[in-house]
Scaffold this motif. Structure first.
Motif, PDB file in Angstrom:
ATOM      1  N   THR A 216       0.816  -1.211   0.000  1.00 42.47           N
ATOM      2  CA  THR A 216       0.000   0.000   0.000  1.00 42.47           C
ATOM      3  C   THR A 216       0.848   1.259   0.000  1.00 42.47           C
ATOM      4  O   THR A 216       0.529   2.241  -0.686  1.00 42.47           O
ATOM      5  N   TRP A 217       1.949   1.231   0.744  1.00 46.38           N
ATOM      6  CA  TRP A 217       2.727   2.455   0.956  1.00 46.38           C
ATOM      7  C   TRP A 217       3.597   2.823  -0.220  1.00 46.38           C
ATOM      8  O   TRP A 217       4.121   3.948  -0.288  1.00 46.38           O
TER       9      TRP A 217
ATOM     10  N   TYR B 248      -5.511  -4.541  -5.794  1.00 48.01           N
ATOM     11  CA  TYR B 248      -4.423  -3.606  -6.111  1.00 48.01           C
ATOM     12  C   TYR B 248      -4.555  -3.027  -7.513  1.00 48.01           C
ATOM     13  O   TYR B 248      -3.946  -2.011  -7.831  1.00 48.01           O
TER      14      TYR B 248
ATOM     15  N   GLN C 247      -6.317   5.752  -5.781  1.00 48.08           N
ATOM     16  CA  GLN C 247      -5.479   4.555  -5.819  1.00 48.08           C
ATOM     17  C   GLN C 247      -4.461   4.603  -6.948  1.00 48.08           C
ATOM     18  O   GLN C 247      -3.410   3.980  -6.872  1.00 48.08           O
TER      19      GLN C 247
END
Length: 494
Positions: free
Chosen positions: A48-49, A149, A171
């Motif tokens: 995520t980061w 993702y 995103q």
């Protein structure tokens, strides 16, 4: 160092984000003779980061809790920006020699367990060449998280194709997006929206947060004065356990208070918002949710930055419903029109169990939605498989560390007793079931039915309570009646 030609391991770790890095650390420290590899479809660590790059992206938990239990968080910021978190993760990888075990660009598609051989065959596709590689392992650990993702969630908006400006989802934030002086509408009221709005407002002409209904928003200091003082006085190694205990106790205390006294906690949260906004601001419309605190996650804003932007006039909140997009903005059902050059759809995540990987046992596909979760880390009927999903009401990583510790204990037990497989097996196949994530948030409700279920008692039950999991996962027995261990010699071993 793992050879790039090797495809057979003791353990395969899927995902090189926080959950995968934690598993790698525990494997290296506690099972140094075990072979393992980390497979990740992206080209860098961090999950995520490293994926999300929208303005202001930061932690939504305090970092002494969100950081690993084995590596002190030393930055002054307790609510930290993504790049600081990514530096911390890279340091963890470098300090523990984890990088040599990572296979980047390997998108895992499927995993099949051969009961006779006590072996997983994991199929991965090279994201550049499209070539398939089969990896084998005795154990698989999934650190894929719980969302897709590839894309976030965007509702179908009538007339969006007629909009003359630019529409972006947080995103996949475009690197070339220049919003200086522009009119921006951010659709959403969750953690992403309350982060994006004040940060875009620093340079945009004006930013409007358009929400159908409000969320609870509360302010916390970006820096923890007590933590920073302790780090100076006694050093990070000695201070870190104290700071973590303090923060965990505070977070758990707030959550328990919200469960026991929802009306009182609601009153305090809304009173704090009123204190931070100009007198007469319509808090009842824009910051008074229809649900109780912690039925959805609370939205945290460091140093009250959202309220500062609203008070300064660089940002505003509109609570209404979208009727349709126009060439110049968004027409609302109230009859109002919001002019916009850029629309940001902070409309949530698209949940996806196990990264979309197809699981099967002896060639038969596993319907994960029909499985029951054992100790919040394994699936009924699926041998030698562990997954990590963190807490929703406190720092994610606290749960991940406990799951990794328990996995190591299971592996050690199997070695000591000559077991080759371990399979969670309910005594009652008609066990009463509930959702894995019991939250009313839209992003959860849309897809949670596709996830494994939880039972109502024993090892099949699930509570988002760190103190309970410490007892169960760190100190509780490895064996119980719900686990079936096999000592059969795998067929391939002769």
């Amino acid at each position: 160092m793992t050879s790039t030609a090797t495809t057979d391991f003791d353990v395969l770790v899927i995902g090189a984000g926080i959950s995968g890095i934690a598993a790698a650390y525990h494997l290296k420290k506690h099972r140094p003779s075990a072979t393992f590899a980390i497979l990740d479809g992206r080209t860098e660590i961090g999950g995520t980061w490293s994926l999300f790059n929208y303005p202001g992206i930061r932690s939504d938990s305090d970092m002494p809790s969100f950081g690993f239990g084995f590596k002190p968080w030393t930055d002054k910021k307790s609510i930290a920006d993504a790049h600081i978190i990514l530096d911390y993760l890279n340091e963890t990888v470098d300090e523990n020699g984890i990088g040599a075990h990572v296979r980047f660009g390997q998108k895992v598609l499927a995993a099949d367990f051969d009961s006779a051989a006590a072996r997983w065959t994991v199929t991965a596709r090279d994201v550049e060449t499209g070539d398939l590689t089969e990896y084998t392992a005795n154990f698989v650990y999934s650190g894929t998280g719980y969302y897709n993702y590839e894309a976030g969630y965007t509702p179908e908006f009538d007339g969006i194709e007629s909009f003359g400006g630019r529409v972006v989802h947080p995103q996949h934030w475009p690197a070339d997006l220049d919003y200086t002086g522009k009119r921006v509408v951010v659709i959403g009221s969750g953690a992403t929206a309350v982060t994006v709005v004040p940060n875009m407002a620093k340079t945009a002409g004006h930013v409007t947060m358009l929400q159908r209904s409000p969320s609870y928003v509360f302010s916390l200091p970006a820096e923890d004065a007590i933590a920073n003082t302790l780090n100076k006085l006694v050093g990070p190694d000695r201070a870190y356990p104290i700071i973590r205990r303090k923060n965990i106790a505070l977070n758990r205390g707030v959550f328990k208070a919200a469960m026991r006294f929802p009306a009182a906690v609601r009153k305090l949260l809304i009173a704090d918002v009123k204190r931070r906004l100009p007198k007469g601001y319509d808090v009842d419309t824009h910051f008074s949710p229809a649900y109780n605190p912690w039925e959805q996650r609370l939205c945290m804003v460091p140093n009250g930055d959202l309220f500062t932007a609203i008070s300064a006039g660089t940002a505003s909140v509109v609570t209404d419903h979208i009727d349709h997009f126009t060439e110049t903005g968004i027409a609302l059902k109230s009859g109002r029109h919001l002019d916009a050059d850029i629309v940001v759809t902070a409309t949530g995540l698209d949940l996806l169990p196990f990264g979309g990987i197809t699981l099967s046992v002896d060639g038969t596909d596993v319907d994960v939605a029909d499985t029951v979760v054992y100790k919040a880390m394994m699936l009924s009927g699926v041998p030698n498989f562990v997954f990590a999903i963190g807490y929703t009401n406190i720092a994610w990583t606290l749960k991940v560390d406990l799951i990794c510790e328990h996995m190591i204990r299971i592996l050690d037990h199997m070695d000591q007793h000559g077991h080759h497989t371990v399979t969670p097996t309910p005594a009652d196949p008609i066990i009463e079931r509930g959702p894995l994530l019991d939250m009313s948030s839209g992003y959860v409700q849309r897809k949670i039915a596709t996830f494994p279920k939880v039972g109502t008692s024993g090892p099949w039950g699930l509570t988002m309570a760190y103190e309970d999991d410490v007892v169960r996962l760190r100190h509780g027995a490895v064996t119980d009646d719900a686990l079936v261990f096999s000592a059969d010699v795998p067929a391939l071993a002769g």
